[in-house]
Design a protein around this motif. Structure first.
Motif, short mmCIF file in Angstrom:
data_model
loop_
_atom_site.label_atom_id
_atom_site.label_comp_id
_atom_site.label_asym_id
_atom_site.label_seq_id
_atom_site.Cartn_x
_atom_site.Cartn_y
_atom_site.Cartn_z
N VAL A 10 -32.58 -40.42 -65.39
CA VAL A 10 -31.37 -40.72 -66.17
C VAL A 10 -30.18 -40.24 -65.37
O VAL A 10 -30.30 -39.43 -64.44
N ASN A 11 -29.02 -40.74 -65.71
CA ASN A 11 -27.79 -40.46 -64.96
C ASN A 11 -27.50 -38.96 -64.92
O ASN A 11 -27.37 -38.33 -65.98
N PRO A 12 -27.39 -38.37 -63.72
CA PRO A 12 -27.15 -36.92 -63.63
C PRO A 12 -25.80 -36.49 -64.22
O PRO A 12 -25.57 -35.30 -64.41
N ALA A 13 -24.92 -37.45 -64.51
CA ALA A 13 -23.63 -37.09 -65.11
C ALA A 13 -23.77 -36.78 -66.60
O ALA A 13 -22.84 -36.22 -67.20
N LEU A 14 -24.92 -37.13 -67.22
CA LEU A 14 -25.05 -36.98 -68.67
C LEU A 14 -24.71 -35.59 -69.20
O LEU A 14 -24.01 -35.47 -70.21
N PRO A 15 -25.15 -34.49 -68.54
CA PRO A 15 -24.78 -33.17 -69.07
C PRO A 15 -23.27 -32.98 -69.15
O PRO A 15 -22.78 -32.26 -70.01
N TRP A 16 -22.54 -33.63 -68.24
CA TRP A 16 -21.07 -33.48 -68.23
C TRP A 16 -20.42 -34.43 -69.23
O TRP A 16 -19.22 -34.40 -69.44
N LEU A 17 -21.23 -35.28 -69.84
CA LEU A 17 -20.72 -36.20 -70.87
C LEU A 17 -21.15 -35.72 -72.25
O LEU A 17 -20.97 -36.44 -73.24
N GLY A 18 -21.73 -34.53 -72.31
CA GLY A 18 -22.07 -33.93 -73.60
C GLY A 18 -23.55 -33.92 -73.95
O GLY A 18 -23.93 -33.45 -75.03
N ALA A 19 -24.42 -34.44 -73.09
CA ALA A 19 -25.85 -34.52 -73.42
C ALA A 19 -26.45 -33.13 -73.62
O ALA A 19 -26.05 -32.15 -72.98
N VAL A 20 -27.43 -33.08 -74.52
CA VAL A 20 -28.10 -31.81 -74.88
C VAL A 20 -29.57 -31.92 -74.48
O VAL A 20 -30.18 -32.99 -74.59
N LEU A 21 -30.13 -30.80 -74.01
CA LEU A 21 -31.55 -30.75 -73.66
C LEU A 21 -32.28 -29.81 -74.61
O LEU A 21 -31.84 -28.67 -74.81
N VAL A 22 -33.36 -30.27 -75.17
CA VAL A 22 -34.22 -29.37 -75.95
C VAL A 22 -35.66 -29.54 -75.47
O VAL A 22 -36.01 -30.57 -74.87
N GLY A 69 -45.48 -27.82 -71.73
CA GLY A 69 -45.91 -29.14 -71.28
C GLY A 69 -45.08 -29.68 -70.13
O GLY A 69 -45.22 -30.85 -69.76
N GLU A 70 -44.18 -28.84 -69.58
CA GLU A 70 -43.27 -29.28 -68.50
C GLU A 70 -42.47 -30.51 -68.93
O GLU A 70 -42.22 -31.42 -68.15
N ARG A 71 -42.07 -30.49 -70.22
CA ARG A 71 -41.35 -31.61 -70.81
C ARG A 71 -40.06 -31.13 -71.45
O ARG A 71 -39.95 -29.99 -71.89
N ALA A 72 -39.10 -32.02 -71.55
CA ALA A 72 -37.87 -31.77 -72.31
C ALA A 72 -37.37 -33.12 -72.79
O ALA A 72 -37.77 -34.16 -72.26
N VAL A 73 -36.50 -33.08 -73.79
CA VAL A 73 -35.90 -34.34 -74.22
C VAL A 73 -34.39 -34.20 -74.10
O VAL A 73 -33.82 -33.17 -74.46
N MET A 74 -33.77 -35.22 -73.51
CA MET A 74 -32.31 -35.22 -73.39
C MET A 74 -31.75 -36.16 -74.47
O MET A 74 -32.27 -37.26 -74.67
N ILE A 75 -30.72 -35.66 -75.14
CA ILE A 75 -30.14 -36.41 -76.27
C ILE A 75 -28.65 -36.60 -76.00
O ILE A 75 -27.96 -35.64 -75.62
N TRP A 76 -28.16 -37.79 -76.20
CA TRP A 76 -26.73 -38.05 -76.03
C TRP A 76 -26.28 -39.09 -77.05
O TRP A 76 -27.08 -39.50 -77.90
N ASP A 77 -25.02 -39.48 -76.98
CA ASP A 77 -24.50 -40.41 -78.00
C ASP A 77 -23.81 -41.61 -77.36
O ASP A 77 -23.79 -41.74 -76.12
N ASP A 78 -23.23 -42.46 -78.20
CA ASP A 78 -22.62 -43.69 -77.69
C ASP A 78 -21.48 -43.41 -76.71
O ASP A 78 -21.32 -44.13 -75.72
N GLU A 79 -20.69 -42.36 -77.02
CA GLU A 79 -19.56 -42.07 -76.13
C GLU A 79 -20.07 -41.74 -74.73
O GLU A 79 -19.52 -42.24 -73.73
N ALA A 80 -21.12 -40.94 -74.63
CA ALA A 80 -21.69 -40.60 -73.31
C ALA A 80 -22.34 -41.84 -72.68
O ALA A 80 -22.20 -42.09 -71.47
N GLN A 81 -23.01 -42.62 -73.51
CA GLN A 81 -23.71 -43.81 -73.01
C GLN A 81 -22.74 -44.79 -72.36
O GLN A 81 -23.05 -45.42 -71.34
N GLN A 82 -21.56 -44.90 -72.97
CA GLN A 82 -20.53 -45.81 -72.47
C GLN A 82 -20.30 -45.62 -70.97
O GLN A 82 -20.24 -46.57 -70.20
#
Ligand SMILES: Cc1cc2nc3c(=O)[nH]c(=O)nc-3n(C[C@H](O)[C@H](O)[C@H](O)COP(=O)(O)OP(=O)(O)OC[C@H]3O[C@@H](n4cnc5c(N)ncnc54)[C@H](O)[C@@H]3O)c2cc1C
Length: 440
Positions: free
Chosen positions: A257-269, A296-309
């Motif tokens: 996924v786009n490495p800019a996502l954390p700077w667009l507000g994406a959250v990792l859990v 499990g060496e897993r995480a989920v990244m969550i973002w919204d429409d504004e970041a997706q744009q």
């Protein structure tokens, strides 16, 4: 039966470093260059890369009102890596980056702009350059390889792996290779090794990078570290062998996924819904180790429409979308159900960190793991690409760059700055090729 070939320059590997070195060396029409490539079908890492070129002080930045320079670029890289030992090398590479970005755009006709939408950890100003369509490295490498093949003083031999170096009295005098069942014996005044690193070689990864576990390999199969095998017996020094270009945002489908996502507000859990990291605290290479430490060496990244744009404008997101790795949930209840995470736990984890904005439903999400893209350790080189022995002397007749050589991340994968890989490759290819064509 073998065939003898005599040229001025032989280049092993038609990837970023090799193609750039050959293009620049062959600017002198009197210099005859042979490029030997293991397999264009298997590809090169530059061809599967995002094609993002880090350069400070370009005309593209100036037009966008970005104040940058080669010095600032070098300082950012060294602040991330802590690897002052390689300051001269970093300075040399950053010092030519704007020149080759301009050359590729203005003389070779490949469209470029500066990615003001490509925020990255440790990059004090936007300095990644890519084509406006964000098509990735494939079209760029296709363009450069076509130009190279059209040069009258260049022969590009595909399916012709270099199998060893030819050495006489400690001087490299060419290479041995195979093509179509025949042995090739190539004699050259200068041999350039541009065959990349060893992430595709399990034995070498075990030897040098065992703590990475058994990560997903997101690079090409040709990166088998062949040059390490040739250069070790010649006494070449190996440096920073445990460092890799890792990635902590690899989807379970093998895309990124786009490495800019954390700077667009994406959250990792993580799988338990715990927000285990400040998403902006690491670059994607450093993040890989953090994701590796999660259940499990897993995480989920969550973002919204504004970041997706903004984030969707990237070949990584297009590939992830078509692989089926990007999901959507209309609200927090359905998101929690899809992730099998308790709703109240997830809600708490989505609370914005101080100074960050809150995500707004509907949500986008992707399950992630960690992967290794390329290695960053390699043979010691000086700022001219001369290969250094452990005693500090250089091996005559030989130059090396890109993933064959020590990278710019320092001793740890977390020290990798975005754009370092192609900077090492195109930058050293540029330096080596220019020195050859100007007779140095
Ligand atoms: C998925 C991915 C995304 C990336 N994104 C970026 C990015 O956006 N920006 C960035 O700066 N870096 C990026 N990188 C890193 C970058 O692609 C590499 O650092 C860079 O391509 C290394 O250049 P190179 O010339 O050393 O190797 P390559 O580009 O891999 O070329 C090496 C060539 O040598 C050939 N070869 C191998 N062995 C032999 C042999 N024995 N004989 C002859 N030929 C041989 C290979 O087939 C290949 O064609 C990315 C890497 C990956 C995997």
């Amino acid at each position: 039966m073998h065939e003898n070939i005599e040229v001025d320059v032989v280049v092993g590997g038609a990837g970023a470093c090799g193609v750039m070195a050959a293009l620049r060396a062959s600017e002198d029409p009197d210099i005859v260059v042979a490029v030997l490539e293991k397999s264009m079908t298997e590809g090169c890492n530059a061809g599967v890369s995002s094609g993002s070129l880090a350069a400070g002080g370009t005309r593209f930045q100036e037009a966008a009102g970005i104040d940058d320079s080669a010095e600032r670029h070098a300082d950012d890289i060294l602040a991330a890596s802590g690897d002052e030992r390689h300051r001269e090398l970093v300075d040399a590479l950053c010092g030519v980056a704007a020149d080759y970005v301009h050359w590729v755009a203005d003389d070779l006709g490949y469209p470029m702009d500066v990615g003001t939408d490509m925020a990255r950890k440790g990059m004090s100003v936007p300095r990644l350059h890519a084509d406006p369509a964000r098509a990735g490295g494939g079209p760029l490498m296709g363009h450069l390889r076509r130009l190279l093949a059209d040069r009258p003083n260049v022969a590009v031999l595909d399916e012709a792996p270099v199998t060893g170096l030819r050495v006489e009295d400690g001087t490299v005098v060419g290479v041995r290779a195979r093509q179509g069942g025949h042995d090739l014996v190539v004699s050259a005044d200068v041999t350039v090794l541009a065959t990349d690193g060893f992430a595709g070689n399990r034995a070498l990864m075990q030897e040098f990078c065992a703590e990475l576990g058994d990560p997903f390999h997101g690079g090409v199969s040709t990166a088998t570290g062949d040059a390490i095998g040739w250069l070790r017996p010649l006494g070449a020094e190996l440096r920073n062998m445990g460092a890799c270009l890792r990635h902590g945002q690899v989807t379970l489908h093998g895309t990124r996924v786009n490495p800019a996502l954390p700077w667009l507000g994406a959250v990792l859990v993580n799988r338990d819904g715990e927000r285990f990291v400040d998403e902006q605290a690491n670059g994607y290479s450093g993040l890989a180790g953090v994701v590796q430490g999660q259940p499990g060496e897993r995480a989920v990244m969550i973002w919204d429409d504004e970041a997706q744009q903004t984030a969707q404008h990237s070949e990584m997101m297009r590939e992830s979308e078509s692989a089926g790795a990007l999901r959507r949930a209309p609200d927090i209840t359905s998101l929690a159900a899809a992730l099998r995470i308790d709703r109240s736990v997830l809600e708490a984890s989505l609370q914005p960190l101080p100074g960050r904005r809150a995500l707004v439903a509907p949500f986008h999400y992707a399950w992630l793991t960690h992967g290794v893209l390329t290695t960053q350790g390699g043979v010691a080189i000086d700022p001219h690409g001369r290969v250094l022995r452990t005693d500090g002397t250089s091996i005559e007749g030989l130059r090396a760059g890109g993933g064959v050589a020590v990278g710019l991340a320092g001793t740890q994968s977390g020290g990798y700055s975005s754009g370092n890989g192609l900077l090492s490759a195109f930058g050293m290819g540029w330096i080596i090729g220019n020195e050859i064509s100007s007779g140095r």
